[in-house]
Design a protein around this motif. Sequence first.
Motif, PDB file in Angstrom:
ATOM      1  N   PHE A 112      20.529  50.628  91.349  1.00  9.63           N
ATOM      2  CA  PHE A 112      21.474  51.169  92.335  1.00  9.63           C
ATOM      3  C   PHE A 112      21.610  52.681  92.176  1.00  9.63           C
ATOM      4  CE2 PHE A 112      25.754  52.754  93.145  1.00  9.63           C
ATOM      5  CZ  PHE A 112      25.893  52.464  94.499  1.00  9.63           C
ATOM      6  N   PHE A 113      21.812  53.150  90.931  1.00  7.16           N
ATOM      7  CA  PHE A 113      21.989  54.578  90.698  1.00  7.16           C
ATOM      8  C   PHE A 113      20.761  55.370  91.162  1.00  7.16           C
ATOM      9  CE2 PHE A 113      24.776  53.132  86.954  1.00  7.16           C
ATOM     10  CZ  PHE A 113      25.922  53.149  87.744  1.00  7.16           C
ATOM     11  N   GLU A 114      19.574  54.837  90.907  1.00  7.63           N
ATOM     12  CA  GLU A 114      18.343  55.522  91.324  1.00  7.63           C
ATOM     13  C   GLU A 114      18.254  55.600  92.836  1.00  7.63           C
ATOM     14  OE1 GLU A 114      13.476  55.107  90.831  1.00  7.63           O
ATOM     15  OE2 GLU A 114      14.826  53.757  89.733  1.00  7.63           O
ATOM     16  N   ARG A 115      18.572  54.487  93.509  1.00  9.83           N
ATOM     17  CA  ARG A 115      18.514  54.475  94.969  1.00  9.83           C
ATOM     18  C   ARG A 115      19.577  55.391  95.571  1.00  9.83           C
ATOM     19  NH1 ARG A 115      18.768  49.653  95.292  1.00  9.83           N
ATOM     20  NH2 ARG A 115      20.852  49.196  96.090  1.00  9.83           N
ATOM     21  N   GLN A 148      10.174  39.787 100.405  1.00  3.12           N
ATOM     22  CA  GLN A 148       9.800  41.008  99.689  1.00  3.12           C
ATOM     23  C   GLN A 148       9.824  42.225 100.612  1.00  3.12           C
ATOM     24  OE1 GLN A 148       6.173  40.649  97.209  1.00  3.12           O
ATOM     25  NE2 GLN A 148       6.406  38.444  97.432  1.00  3.12           N
ATOM     26  N   VAL A 149       9.325  42.053 101.828  1.00  5.38           N
ATOM     27  CA  VAL A 149       9.304  43.154 102.788  1.00  5.38           C
ATOM     28  C   VAL A 149      10.726  43.585 103.125  1.00  5.38           C
ATOM     29  CG1 VAL A 149       8.724  43.819 105.152  1.00  5.38           C
ATOM     30  CG2 VAL A 149       7.086  42.517 103.789  1.00  5.38           C
ATOM     31  N   THR A 150      11.589  42.614 103.396  1.00  9.71           N
ATOM     32  CA  THR A 150      12.971  42.913 103.760  1.00  9.71           C
ATOM     33  C   THR A 150      13.690  43.631 102.635  1.00  9.71           C
ATOM     34  OG1 THR A 150      13.039  40.955 105.207  1.00  9.71           O
ATOM     35  CG2 THR A 150      15.145  41.915 104.539  1.00  9.71           C
ATOM     36  N   ILE A 207      14.563  56.320 107.099  1.00 11.14           N
ATOM     37  CA  ILE A 207      13.844  56.583 105.858  1.00 11.14           C
ATOM     38  C   ILE A 207      13.631  58.084 105.729  1.00 11.14           C
ATOM     39  CG2 ILE A 207      12.695  54.340 105.888  1.00 11.14           C
ATOM     40  CD1 ILE A 207      10.182  55.737 106.916  1.00 11.14           C
ATOM     41  N   ARG A 208      13.458  58.550 104.512  1.00 10.17           N
ATOM     42  CA  ARG A 208      13.223  59.971 104.303  1.00 10.17           C
ATOM     43  C   ARG A 208      11.864  60.358 104.885  1.00 10.17           C
ATOM     44  NH1 ARG A 208      14.273  61.426  98.105  1.00 10.17           N
ATOM     45  NH2 ARG A 208      12.447  60.056  97.917  1.00 10.17           N
ATOM     46  N   GLN A 209      11.825  61.476 105.585  1.00 10.42           N
ATOM     47  CA  GLN A 209      10.576  61.892 106.220  1.00 10.42           C
ATOM     48  C   GLN A 209       9.462  62.067 105.193  1.00 10.42           C
ATOM     49  OE1 GLN A 209      11.397  65.356 108.609  1.00 10.42           O
ATOM     50  NE2 GLN A 209      12.859  64.281 109.925  1.00 10.42           N
ATOM     51  N   GLY A 210       9.818  62.534 104.008  1.00  9.91           N
ATOM     52  CA  GLY A 210       8.813  62.726 102.982  1.00  9.91           C
ATOM     53  C   GLY A 210       8.255  61.440 102.416  1.00  9.91           C
ATOM     54  N   LYS A 235      15.007  47.615 102.880  1.00 14.42           N
ATOM     55  CA  LYS A 235      16.411  47.968 102.687  1.00 14.42           C
ATOM     56  C   LYS A 235      16.582  48.901 101.490  1.00 14.42           C
ATOM     57  CE  LYS A 235      18.593  43.974 104.874  1.00 14.42           C
ATOM     58  NZ  LYS A 235      19.522  42.824 104.693  1.00 14.42           N
ATOM     59  N   GLY A 236      15.711  48.748 100.492  1.00 10.25           N
ATOM     60  CA  GLY A 236      15.831  49.553  99.286  1.00 10.25           C
ATOM     61  C   GLY A 236      15.423  51.003  99.468  1.00 10.25           C
ATOM     62  N   VAL A 237      14.620  51.297 100.497  1.00 18.21           N
ATOM     63  CA  VAL A 237      14.140  52.674 100.703  1.00 18.21           C
ATOM     64  C   VAL A 237      14.708  53.292 101.974  1.00 18.21           C
ATOM     65  CG1 VAL A 237      11.990  52.251  99.457  1.00 18.21           C
ATOM     66  CG2 VAL A 237      12.069  51.864 101.942  1.00 18.21           C
ATOM     67  N   SER A 238      15.738  52.671 102.540  1.00 17.56           N
ATOM     68  CA  SER A 238      16.241  53.141 103.832  1.00 17.56           C
ATOM     69  C   SER A 238      17.753  53.061 103.915  1.00 17.56           C
ATOM     70  CB  SER A 238      15.614  52.314 104.963  1.00 17.56           C
ATOM     71  OG  SER A 238      16.011  50.940 104.844  1.00 17.56           O
ATOM     72  N   LEU A 239      18.276  53.687 104.939  1.00 18.57           N
ATOM     73  CA  LEU A 239      19.699  53.662 105.235  1.00 18.57           C
ATOM     74  C   LEU A 239      19.916  52.953 106.570  1.00 18.57           C
ATOM     75  CD1 LEU A 239      20.748  57.326 104.311  1.00 18.57           C
ATOM     76  CD2 LEU A 239      21.101  55.257 102.949  1.00 18.57           C
ATOM     77  N   PRO A 240      21.062  52.315 106.740  1.00 16.97           N
ATOM     78  CA  PRO A 240      21.308  51.585 107.993  1.00 16.97           C
ATOM     79  C   PRO A 240      21.496  52.522 109.183  1.00 16.97           C
ATOM     80  CG  PRO A 240      23.293  51.622 106.633  1.00 16.97           C
ATOM     81  CD  PRO A 240      22.180  52.184 105.783  1.00 16.97           C
TER      82      PRO A 240
END
Length: 317
Positions: free
Chosen positions: A245-248, A85-87, A105-108, A91-96
């Motif tokens: 996917f579209f939301e992310r 779940q953590v992984t 991750i977004r600073q906000g 990955k869902g809220v970040s970029l490689p």
Amino acid sequence: MSTAMLDPVDTHASGQSPGGQSLRATMAAMRLAFSWFGTRKTLTNEQKARAADAFDAEGKFLSAAKRLIDTSDPNFRAVSSIKSQVTTFFKGVSLPFPEPGIRLIRQGDVGEIDAKMRCFADELEQAVAELDNHLGELKHEARQRLGSLFNDEDYPASVIGLFELSWEYVSLEPPAYLMQLNPELYEAECDRVRAKFDTAVSMAEAAFAEELTKLVEHLSDRLSGTEDGKPKTFRNSVVENFSEFFERFRMLNIRSNDQLDEVVRRAESVLDGVGPQQLRDSTSLRDQIATGLASVQSTLDGLMIQRPRRNIIRKVK
């Protein structure tokens, strides 16, 4: 956990791509790590030699290990589930980013993500405590199943502290003091950072393109042909995953590739307002969506093989 943010940067730095500038100005670097109890142990040379005798082989040419506990046990699976779940969340809220364990991750979003990680850490602590309560039972089962391979010394007295989740926010910028100590080295480090952020842009674009390609291919396969004379079946998630996917993409996209933006927009337009049950109920709608996805797939294929200046869509390993 450390809460250092990315140092302020000059977004007009010489040689920096617009996408790289955007990442440096708006993202924070986060490193995620796990400490995990190993459930497998390599056999000793003596044990491998005994196992090799059964095949008339030499022990040194045999690789073998034993499983210390039953990983299908519900208590162990509960612990492993949290790691998954953590992984997935991270990955869902970040970029490689091209450094092991680090993503952007977004600073906000730092506060929200940090709070979520703390919840995961609490859940992991509780799950490990429950696993620890059943450690004696798991060792008893292992003793019966491993026979002479069982060794009580392979097991800790407790698994508390052997499963841990950690994260930190790291600075990727060259330290300011280096400018005074060695200007040439400082500039070389600046060039290295600029290159890494440009690579991160390529990695993000490649990841988005590859994910959309897999989604399109999977749904297209489910919409085409038949199985036993009937339309192929598919789970709701095959369609619903597109919405996620579209939301992310809207949340994390840095608008660095107009072609990628356009093909995502087209895919979203094809599936706009279409639900799983509608596709099951209407053959004409299935055909319509399949045709639209085929066009999207053709464009994606073109993006995946193009090799522009920064290898924008080519997958970066």
